[in-house]
Design a protein around this motif. Structure first.
Motif, mmCIF file in Angstrom:
data_model
loop_
_atom_site.group_PDB
_atom_site.id
_atom_site.type_symbol
_atom_site.label_atom_id
_atom_site.label_comp_id
_atom_site.label_asym_id
_atom_site.label_seq_id
_atom_site.Cartn_x
_atom_site.Cartn_y
_atom_site.Cartn_z
ATOM 1 N N LEU A 244 0.694 -1.185 0.001
ATOM 2 C CA LEU A 244 0.108 0.078 -0.145
ATOM 3 C C LEU A 244 0.850 1.235 0.101
ATOM 4 O O LEU A 244 0.363 2.439 -0.534
ATOM 5 N N LYS A 328 -2.831 -0.819 -8.768
ATOM 6 C CA LYS A 328 -3.354 -0.048 -7.823
ATOM 7 C C LYS A 328 -4.667 0.668 -8.064
ATOM 8 O O LYS A 328 -5.422 1.632 -7.536
ATOM 9 N N THR A 333 -6.840 -2.124 -3.958
ATOM 10 C CA THR A 333 -6.610 -1.766 -2.601
ATOM 11 C C THR A 333 -7.491 -2.462 -1.389
ATOM 12 O O THR A 333 -7.136 -2.662 -0.424
ATOM 13 N N CYS A 337 -6.512 -4.207 1.972
ATOM 14 C CA CYS A 337 -6.964 -3.795 3.095
ATOM 15 C C CYS A 337 -7.818 -5.085 3.862
ATOM 16 O O CYS A 337 -7.507 -4.839 5.170
ATOM 17 N N SER A 369 -10.224 2.648 0.218
ATOM 18 C CA SER A 369 -10.196 2.895 -1.180
ATOM 19 C C SER A 369 -10.902 4.006 -1.767
ATOM 20 O O SER A 369 -10.234 4.636 -2.828
ATOM 21 N N ASP A 372 -8.080 6.728 -1.580
ATOM 22 C CA ASP A 372 -7.090 6.794 -2.433
ATOM 23 C C ASP A 372 -7.575 7.051 -3.893
ATOM 24 O O ASP A 372 -6.774 7.562 -4.680
#
Length: 376
Positions: A244, A328, A333, A337, A369, A372
């Motif tokens: 991450l 990515k 993501t 997590c 998520s 980002d």
């Protein structure tokens, strides 16, 4: 360093780390890139350990296993605790001293770890031959088996109390028989393996399990088993936290530094000059082969999953071990997590606004998520 990254860091606290087996465990843990704190009475290792290069990568903490107040604060950040404390039933020791040296000195740190919510406990015990008087059994009125009683105390606590109903906690008890290797006594090397290796070969050749199991085990094997037991539960979380923090493409060297750095970034001592600023890079470089082998199974799992982790051999900087790439996207993501511990997900949830709580892993993953990549 973020709260989420701290929650995924791999920190190991070891009791008995200056002993024969314990020092081998500490050395193996350092070799694998773990951040190790070793609790000793003086806070410094004996000369034969101090002369080893790996000892410089250990935090030596003055403390007493029977006095939790001397190590409780440091243990609060540990991911796993290893106890490898024991005393032989020498004639100069009382029954109570033998029981305390093999039982309480392991149980008290384990109980403290339970109170602090440490996820993993590894107890290095012993497989005791049933026919050894004063060790395996006693004779009322003549002598008592304090050694066996103490070792059983540690085993029973790990099995019955540490794990208990808390399924998120894990405990492993290793019970080797004789352990071969080089032991140090008063600074002098005692190469036990010279005598024990031939004995081991003979015993293992006997087609009777009860006898074959008495064969001595190399100390390195015990150390590898202990470190693997202490770190396996956290490998996914550490890899997820490192990925991450990394960009879409990165070198294998950068991945190792990120993994080791989880345990050291944010350490105030580094910024105050009390800690070597190059410590992380040095550990990552010196542990490259061991780290690659340690993380290979979870890396393969990530490659097969929606993380999109790929590796292109030979395309990275010289000495880096090749280049890596990762997806990515929002989905990737979220997947990473889910590999983080709930405490880390709670920290992510707190940073992304109201809604997800520490126990709502799916919501916290979605929140991370959105942070980002924008609204889902």
């Amino acid at each position: 360093m973020s709260s989420a990254a701290k929650s995924a860091a791999k920190r190991l606290m070891v009791f008995g780390g200056t002993g024969f087996v314990g020092s081998a465990i500490v050395e193996e843990a350092v070799r694998r890139g773990l951040a190790v704190t070793c609790v000793t009475r003086t806070g410094t290792p004996p000369g034969h350990i101090l002369s080893q290069a790996w000892s410089a990568n250990v935090d030596w903490l003055p403390g007493d296993a029977l006095r939790p107040e001397t190590y409780r604060d440091a243990m609060g950040t540990a991911d796993a605790v290893v106890t490898s404390v024991g005393v032989l039933p020498l004639p100069s020791l009382t029954h109570e001293e033998v029981v305390r040296g093999n039982g309480d000195t392991n149980v008290v740190p384990a109980r403290t770890a339970k109170e602090l919510g440490v996820d993993r406990l590894v107890v290095v015990g012993a497989s005791i031959p049933p026919f050894v008087p004063g060790v395996a059994f006693g004779v009322p009125g003549l002598f008592e088996a304090g050694y066996a009683k103490g070792k059983k105390m540690a085993l029973d606590f790990a099995r019955d109390e540490y794990v208990g109903s808390e399924k998120k906690r894990g405990a492993v008890v290793l019970q080797p028989g004789g352990v071969s290797g080089t032991r140090y006594a008063n600074g002098r090397a005692l190469p036990l393996w010279i005598a024990m290796s031939p004995v081991s070969r003979v015993l293992r050749a006997v087609p009777v399990n009860a006898i074959a199991e008495l064969a001595p085990t190399p100390v390195g094997n015990v150390a590898r088993a202990a470190v693997a037991a202490a770190s396996t539960a956290n490998l996914r979380a550490a890899l997820a936290a490192a990925l991450l923090t990394l960009p879409e493409t990165f070198s294998a060297e950068a991945l190792r530094v990120a993994l080791v750095g989880l345990s050291y970034r944010g350490d105030v001592r580094t910024w105050l000059g009390a800690e070597d600023r190059h410590k992380v890079a040095r550990i990552a470089a010196g542990s490259a082969a061991a780290m690659d082998a340690l993380y290979a199974p979870v890396a393969a799992e990530a490659r097969a999953a929606s993380v999109g982790l790929t590796r292109v051999e030979g395309n990275g900087p010289r000495g880096s071990g090749g280049a890596w790439g990762q997806d990515k996207s929002q989905a990737a993501t979220r997947f990473l997590c889910r590999w983080l511990p709930r405490s880390a997900l709670g920290a992510l949830g707190e940073r992304t606004g109201p809604g997800p709580g520490p126990d709502d892993a799916e919501a916290a993953a979605r929140a991370a998520s959105r942070r980002d990549h924008g609204p889902a």
